[in-house]
Write a protein that holds these residues in place. Structure first.
Motif, PDB file in Angstrom:
ATOM      1  N   THR A 194      23.393  12.728  23.222  1.00  0.00           N
ATOM      2  CA  THR A 194      24.329  12.555  24.670  1.00  0.00           C
ATOM      3  C   THR A 194      25.070  13.823  24.513  1.00  0.00           C
ATOM      4  OG1 THR A 194      24.341  10.172  24.402  1.00  0.00           O
ATOM      5  CG2 THR A 194      25.900  11.184  26.033  1.00  0.00           C
ATOM      6  N   ILE A 195      25.633  14.107  23.613  1.00  0.00           N
ATOM      7  CA  ILE A 195      26.127  15.325  23.794  1.00  0.00           C
ATOM      8  C   ILE A 195      25.555  16.757  24.003  1.00  0.00           C
ATOM      9  CG2 ILE A 195      27.642  17.206  22.351  1.00  0.00           C
ATOM     10  CD1 ILE A 195      28.779  14.674  20.867  1.00  0.00           C
ATOM     11  N   ILE A 196      24.370  16.562  23.445  1.00  0.00           N
ATOM     12  CA  ILE A 196      23.393  17.775  23.837  1.00  0.00           C
ATOM     13  C   ILE A 196      23.041  17.821  25.239  1.00  0.00           C
ATOM     14  CG2 ILE A 196      20.989  18.667  23.001  1.00  0.00           C
ATOM     15  CD1 ILE A 196      21.553  17.673  20.108  1.00  0.00           C
ATOM     16  N   LYS A 197      22.377  16.623  25.807  1.00  0.00           N
ATOM     17  CA  LYS A 197      22.067  16.607  27.108  1.00  0.00           C
ATOM     18  C   LYS A 197      23.218  16.667  28.039  1.00  0.00           C
ATOM     19  CE  LYS A 197      21.972  11.599  27.691  1.00  0.00           C
ATOM     20  NZ  LYS A 197      21.271  10.263  27.818  1.00  0.00           N
ATOM     21  N   PHE A 198      24.607  16.590  27.645  1.00  0.00           N
ATOM     22  CA  PHE A 198      25.585  16.758  28.569  1.00  0.00           C
ATOM     23  C   PHE A 198      26.150  18.009  28.724  1.00  0.00           C
ATOM     24  CE2 PHE A 198      30.244  15.733  30.001  1.00  0.00           C
ATOM     25  CZ  PHE A 198      29.828  15.621  31.119  1.00  0.00           C
ATOM     26  N   LEU A 199      26.003  18.849  27.456  1.00  0.00           N
ATOM     27  CA  LEU A 199      26.375  20.113  27.593  1.00  0.00           C
ATOM     28  C   LEU A 199      26.018  20.958  28.755  1.00  0.00           C
ATOM     29  CD1 LEU A 199      26.913  21.008  23.817  1.00  0.00           C
ATOM     30  CD2 LEU A 199      28.659  20.543  25.765  1.00  0.00           C
ATOM     31  N   PRO A 200      24.512  21.168  28.980  1.00  0.00           N
ATOM     32  CA  PRO A 200      24.176  21.809  29.939  1.00  0.00           C
ATOM     33  C   PRO A 200      24.753  21.509  31.195  1.00  0.00           C
ATOM     34  CG  PRO A 200      22.500  21.441  28.531  1.00  0.00           C
ATOM     35  CD  PRO A 200      23.541  20.602  28.186  1.00  0.00           C
ATOM     36  N   LEU A 201      24.846  20.195  31.488  1.00  0.00           N
ATOM     37  CA  LEU A 201      25.394  19.864  32.906  1.00  0.00           C
ATOM     38  C   LEU A 201      26.820  20.132  33.069  1.00  0.00           C
ATOM     39  CD1 LEU A 201      23.750  16.088  32.817  1.00  0.00           C
ATOM     40  CD2 LEU A 201      22.961  18.043  33.962  1.00  0.00           C
ATOM     41  N   LEU A 202      27.644  19.775  32.067  1.00  0.00           N
ATOM     42  CA  LEU A 202      28.855  20.500  31.917  1.00  0.00           C
ATOM     43  C   LEU A 202      29.038  21.869  32.182  1.00  0.00           C
ATOM     44  CD1 LEU A 202      31.803  19.511  31.496  1.00  0.00           C
ATOM     45  CD2 LEU A 202      31.752  19.846  29.339  1.00  0.00           C
ATOM     46  N   SER A 203      28.268  22.680  31.669  1.00  0.00           N
ATOM     47  CA  SER A 203      28.159  24.170  31.940  1.00  0.00           C
ATOM     48  C   SER A 203      27.812  24.392  33.362  1.00  0.00           C
ATOM     49  CB  SER A 203      27.200  24.849  31.120  1.00  0.00           C
ATOM     50  OG  SER A 203      27.293  24.511  29.767  1.00  0.00           O
ATOM     51  N   ILE A 204      26.868  23.606  34.066  1.00  0.00           N
ATOM     52  CA  ILE A 204      26.615  23.939  35.541  1.00  0.00           C
ATOM     53  C   ILE A 204      27.709  23.646  36.126  1.00  0.00           C
ATOM     54  CG2 ILE A 204      25.314  22.985  37.402  1.00  0.00           C
ATOM     55  CD1 ILE A 204      22.982  22.830  35.440  1.00  0.00           C
ATOM     56  N   ILE A 205      28.600  22.575  35.973  1.00  0.00           N
ATOM     57  CA  ILE A 205      29.514  22.161  36.560  1.00  0.00           C
ATOM     58  C   ILE A 205      30.766  23.295  36.543  1.00  0.00           C
ATOM     59  CG2 ILE A 205      31.613  20.597  36.573  1.00  0.00           C
ATOM     60  CD1 ILE A 205      29.623  18.277  35.954  1.00  0.00           C
ATOM     61  N   ILE A 206      31.046  23.610  35.158  1.00  0.00           N
ATOM     62  CA  ILE A 206      32.043  24.658  35.186  1.00  0.00           C
ATOM     63  C   ILE A 206      31.647  26.129  35.634  1.00  0.00           C
ATOM     64  CG2 ILE A 206      33.373  26.004  33.130  1.00  0.00           C
ATOM     65  CD1 ILE A 206      32.964  23.654  31.531  1.00  0.00           C
ATOM     66  N   PHE A 207      30.467  26.497  35.358  1.00  0.00           N
ATOM     67  CA  PHE A 207      30.233  27.990  35.813  1.00  0.00           C
ATOM     68  C   PHE A 207      29.670  27.754  37.135  1.00  0.00           C
ATOM     69  CE2 PHE A 207      29.580  28.008  31.263  1.00  0.00           C
ATOM     70  CZ  PHE A 207      30.971  29.053  30.947  1.00  0.00           C
ATOM     71  N   GLY A 208      29.065  26.701  37.950  1.00  0.00           N
ATOM     72  CA  GLY A 208      28.536  26.678  39.091  1.00  0.00           C
ATOM     73  C   GLY A 208      29.586  26.807  40.146  1.00  0.00           C
ATOM     74  N   PHE A 209      30.921  26.502  39.992  1.00  0.00           N
ATOM     75  CA  PHE A 209      31.967  26.612  41.047  1.00  0.00           C
ATOM     76  C   PHE A 209      32.110  27.946  41.553  1.00  0.00           C
ATOM     77  CE2 PHE A 209      33.661  22.522  39.969  1.00  0.00           C
ATOM     78  CZ  PHE A 209      33.807  21.759  41.135  1.00  0.00           C
ATOM     79  N   SER A 210      31.787  28.932  40.904  1.00  0.00           N
ATOM     80  CA  SER A 210      32.144  30.346  41.116  1.00  0.00           C
ATOM     81  C   SER A 210      30.614  30.526  41.924  1.00  0.00           C
ATOM     82  CB  SER A 210      32.179  31.487  40.008  1.00  0.00           C
ATOM     83  OG  SER A 210      30.835  31.225  39.226  1.00  0.00           O
ATOM     84  N   HIS A 211      29.752  30.028  42.249  1.00  0.00           N
ATOM     85  CA  HIS A 211      28.744  30.426  43.036  1.00  0.00           C
ATOM     86  C   HIS A 211      28.493  29.660  44.186  1.00  0.00           C
ATOM     87  CE1 HIS A 211      27.801  31.956  39.143  1.00  0.00           C
ATOM     88  NE2 HIS A 211      26.616  32.746  39.572  1.00  0.00           N
ATOM     89  N   ILE A 212      29.409  28.627  44.437  1.00  0.00           N
ATOM     90  CA  ILE A 212      29.343  27.823  45.770  1.00  0.00           C
ATOM     91  C   ILE A 212      29.738  28.737  46.943  1.00  0.00           C
ATOM     92  CG2 ILE A 212      30.552  25.994  46.929  1.00  0.00           C
ATOM     93  CD1 ILE A 212      30.795  24.383  44.337  1.00  0.00           C
ATOM     94  N   LYS A 213      28.814  28.500  47.955  1.00  0.00           N
ATOM     95  CA  LYS A 213      29.188  28.966  49.185  1.00  0.00           C
ATOM     96  C   LYS A 213      29.882  27.820  50.130  1.00  0.00           C
ATOM     97  CE  LYS A 213      25.922  32.483  48.751  1.00  0.00           C
ATOM     98  NZ  LYS A 213      24.420  32.238  47.978  1.00  0.00           N
ATOM     99  N   THR A 214      30.951  27.956  50.601  1.00  0.00           N
ATOM    100  CA  THR A 214      31.639  26.949  51.394  1.00  0.00           C
ATOM    101  C   THR A 214      30.808  26.556  52.578  1.00  0.00           C
ATOM    102  OG1 THR A 214      33.165  28.530  52.252  1.00  0.00           O
ATOM    103  CG2 THR A 214      33.740  27.177  50.493  1.00  0.00           C
ATOM    104  N   VAL A 215      30.145  27.575  52.998  1.00  0.00           N
ATOM    105  CA  VAL A 215      29.294  27.167  54.422  1.00  0.00           C
ATOM    106  C   VAL A 215      28.153  26.099  54.168  1.00  0.00           C
ATOM    107  CG1 VAL A 215      27.577  29.063  54.163  1.00  0.00           C
ATOM    108  CG2 VAL A 215      28.460  28.261  56.380  1.00  0.00           C
ATOM    109  N   ASN A 216      27.768  26.193  52.786  1.00  0.00           N
ATOM    110  CA  ASN A 216      26.791  25.167  52.399  1.00  0.00           C
ATOM    111  C   ASN A 216      27.278  23.948  52.362  1.00  0.00           C
ATOM    112  OD1 ASN A 216      24.945  27.475  52.385  1.00  0.00           O
ATOM    113  ND2 ASN A 216      25.071  27.533  50.022  1.00  0.00           N
ATOM    114  N   LEU A 217      28.516  23.631  52.320  1.00  0.00           N
ATOM    115  CA  LEU A 217      29.085  22.231  52.117  1.00  0.00           C
ATOM    116  C   LEU A 217      29.290  21.560  53.319  1.00  0.00           C
ATOM    117  CD1 LEU A 217      31.563  23.005  49.029  1.00  0.00           C
ATOM    118  CD2 LEU A 217      29.212  21.889  49.020  1.00  0.00           C
ATOM    119  N   GLN A 218      29.002  22.019  54.480  1.00  0.00           N
ATOM    120  CA  GLN A 218      28.930  21.262  55.900  1.00  0.00           C
ATOM    121  C   GLN A 218      28.050  20.414  55.959  1.00  0.00           C
ATOM    122  OE1 GLN A 218      29.375  24.420  58.712  1.00  0.00           O
ATOM    123  NE2 GLN A 218      31.068  25.450  57.597  1.00  0.00           N
ATOM    124  N   TRP A 219      28.304  19.102  56.500  1.00  0.00           N
ATOM    125  CA  TRP A 219      27.389  18.225  56.988  1.00  0.00           C
ATOM    126  C   TRP A 219      26.948  18.712  58.524  1.00  0.00           C
ATOM    127  CZ3 TRP A 219      28.536  12.458  55.186  1.00  0.00           C
ATOM    128  CH2 TRP A 219      28.642  12.391  53.807  1.00  0.00           C
TER     129      TRP A 219
END
Length: 165
Positions: free
Chosen positions: A24-49
């Motif tokens: 579980t830890i091994i499979k969760f670490l990449p997901l956690l990494s995407i969460i942590i490092f992904g925020f800096s790559h978000i473009k707010t225009v992409n979050l509009q409905w």
């Protein structure tokens, strides 16, 4: 591999649970990494409905969520081997459900924020596409390896709980 999982299970519930925890830890670490490092790559225009999802899309999503939250009841089959199950099982189910819920929401926000309208091009592997944006090819490889380990850990959890049913 099945023989290995059977041996771990035969050794006892404690060793098998430890194996599931490590997986579980091994499979969760990449997901956690995407969460942590992904925020800096978000473009707010992409979050509009632009529109509400169709009923069909809502139903398909509900099926995925059903799978995501299924399985917590399997802890009950091993509850005879758990210290203080009246306290531990409900707490584990609540905390596990909250962790899964918050992880799904954060991953969805990051995938939508990073990929935007291009998300439809990556329907089969949106997390891999985001990992590719964040880290490149090594991120995709890490995510695939973690997914394989996740499947292995899931089968081991089944091997642990099924005989106890």
């Amino acid at each position: 591999m099945i023989a290995f999982m059977m041996l771990v299970n035969i050794r006892g519930a404690k060793e098998s649970v430890r194996f599931v925890e490590i997986g579980t830890i091994i499979k969760f670490l990449p997901l956690l990494s995407i969460i942590i490092f992904g925020f800096s790559h978000i473009k707010t225009v992409n979050l509009q409905w632009e529109q509400l999802p169709t009923l069909k899309a809502f139903g398909e999503t509900a099926l995925v969520l059903f799978f995501a939250f299924a399985g917590f009841e399997s802890a009950l089959s091993a509850s005879g081997e758990i210290k203080n199950p009246k306290r531990t099982i409900p707490t584990g189910i609540l905390l596990g459900g909250l962790l899964v819920f918050s992880t799904y929401i954060l991953l969805k926000v990051i995938v939508q924020g990073v990929l935007g309208p291009q998300i439809s091009e990556f329907k089969s592997a949106p997390l891999a596409a985001v990992a590719n944006v964040i880290v490149g090819a090594p991120g995709v490889t890490l995510l695939v390896v973690a997914a394989a380990i996740s499947g292995f850990g899931s089968v081991n959890g089944d091997v642990l709980t099924s005989p106890r049913l």
